[in-house]
Design a protein around this motif. Sequence first.
Motif, mmCIF file in Angstrom:
data_model
loop_
_atom_site.group_PDB
_atom_site.id
_atom_site.type_symbol
_atom_site.label_atom_id
_atom_site.label_comp_id
_atom_site.label_asym_id
_atom_site.label_seq_id
_atom_site.Cartn_x
_atom_site.Cartn_y
_atom_site.Cartn_z
ATOM 1 N N ASP A 91 42.867 7.321 -27.715
ATOM 2 C CA ASP A 91 43.034 8.094 -26.486
ATOM 3 C C ASP A 91 42.534 7.306 -25.281
ATOM 4 N N ASP B 288 39.525 15.471 -29.783
ATOM 5 C CA ASP B 288 39.626 14.804 -31.079
ATOM 6 C C ASP B 288 38.248 14.616 -31.697
ATOM 7 N N ALA C 244 47.922 19.535 -25.013
ATOM 8 C CA ALA C 244 46.480 19.270 -25.137
ATOM 9 C C ALA C 244 45.693 20.431 -24.547
ATOM 10 N N ALA D 166 50.695 17.421 -28.835
ATOM 11 C CA ALA D 166 50.194 16.607 -27.725
ATOM 12 C C ALA D 166 50.164 15.135 -28.116
ATOM 13 N N HIS D 167 49.683 14.844 -29.319
ATOM 14 C CA HIS D 167 49.619 13.456 -29.769
ATOM 15 C C HIS D 167 51.017 12.874 -29.988
ATOM 16 N N LEU E 97 47.617 20.381 -30.766
ATOM 17 C CA LEU E 97 47.058 19.042 -30.623
ATOM 18 C C LEU E 97 47.975 18.008 -31.273
ATOM 19 N N ALA F 180 45.922 13.488 -19.534
ATOM 20 C CA ALA F 180 46.110 14.197 -20.800
ATOM 21 C C ALA F 180 45.389 13.490 -21.944
ATOM 22 N N TYR G 128 45.760 23.448 -26.857
ATOM 23 C CA TYR G 128 44.812 23.306 -27.958
ATOM 24 C C TYR G 128 43.381 23.563 -27.488
ATOM 25 N N ARG G 129 43.066 23.127 -26.295
ATOM 26 C CA ARG G 129 41.707 23.321 -25.775
ATOM 27 C C ARG G 129 41.352 24.805 -25.729
ATOM 28 N N ASP H 84 41.783 14.160 -21.823
ATOM 29 C CA ASP H 84 41.522 15.510 -22.316
ATOM 30 C C ASP H 84 41.507 15.496 -23.847
ATOM 31 N N MET H 85 42.490 14.823 -24.452
ATOM 32 C CA MET H 85 42.528 14.717 -25.913
ATOM 33 C C MET H 85 41.278 14.034 -26.454
ATOM 34 N N TYR I 82 50.290 16.715 -21.699
ATOM 35 C CA TYR I 82 49.196 17.389 -21.000
ATOM 36 C C TYR I 82 49.131 18.861 -21.384
#
Length: 431
Positions: free
Chosen positions: A361, A352, A287, A302-303, A299, A344, A290-291, A347-348, A284
């Motif tokens: 996602d 993406d 991500a 996060a992945h 990102l 999360a 990155y936002r 959000d991704m 979370y």
Amino acid sequence: MPSPHRAFRRAWLVTALATGLVAAVAAGCSSPPAPAGETEPAAQTGRTAQARDARAAAPSDPSGPVLAFADARLAETADALAPPAYPVRTNPDGTWLTKEPEDWTSGFFPAALWRVFERTQDPVWRERAERWQAPLAPEASHDDTDLGFKMFMTFAVDHELTGDESAKQTALAAADTLAARFNPTVGMLRVWDDRDDEEKYQVNIDAVMNLELLYWAGQNGRPQYTDIANRHANRTMTDLVRPDGSTFMFAGYDQRTGDLVRNYTEQGARDDSTWARGQAWAAYGFAMAYRYTRDPRYLDTAHRTADWFLGHLPPDRVPYWDFSVPQAPPEPRDTSAAAVTASALLDMNTLDTDPGRKDADVDGARGMLASLSSPAYLSRDTPFRSVLLHGTQNLPTGQADSGIMFGDYYFVEALSRWERQVGPSAQLTAG
């Protein structure tokens, strides 16, 4: 076209959900048995396996009816309790255990009320959120607490939704307090004070969640705080995220030199284990980072952390409290970790650009939300005042297998994101 083997598995799981076998899962905290002649792999990795099991198990779209149920539960709590007694987790009889504003969890209930207002625009929910938020204002100067959890999701969100200037100033004051905990030698924000050891500098994986308060402040008059947040995120990637994408809970530093001294845990099973909610915080938090920054490293992290989380889930997609303990009863689950990670992933999905990644996602979130919305984990028709059952706040201190307010917050947030991104009529089963 699905193979007969997969079709049989899908039919069996859907039937199990329909006939109440999932309720037995909730009672025993175990997973349904595999059909005769089929065995689950000892460890499933990657989103392909996750998506397969999620689509097989998902009974229906959770968003509409479950959101209405969650709203009703939150309204009952808002009107039955009174601030500053903040609901934290449920007692054995299902009632709420409450804490004072100083507790790190106190912001989650008003934060959940703000999310309902965001979705409904009903002024009743705004009034509830403002009433429950008000006693938290002095916390803006409270050092040694999780100010991101407590103050961003309340006062900063209030400003974003309503334009209230006083809420903005309260959130900025909290950001000032948080930024003062930054040590440039270590390059991180201190999490816990240790008054017995002046040289001990403790940072946990949870702290990446506090960075949103600093990133937001960086866009609202405190540009220098963006650098602090980035430096903390960068060292978190190095010291708390393992090469395989799993995470440590804590890092300890020598604040005189900035050197990493050790990795350890406070709430996980072992120093080298992977605590489920810590893994969720990482997915979370990066991500979110990155936002705000569009730094591709965030990102990617996060992945990697989300992929690791998804690849180590049991068949019903809800983790046990630590991934390194036996994945079976009597070990308790942690529904809050599933809710955080589902939110999360959604959000991704907004971040993406690759269609395949975006689908993954949604698939990842689908499996967890469908399971959380089932009788195994939803509190419908129970005496529990929480929305979700079977959360684990801190097992080493005996806080396990209860409803948890922050689990409810992230569940409501995830369902709201699902409704915006996928739609209330979208089917969760595979087409």
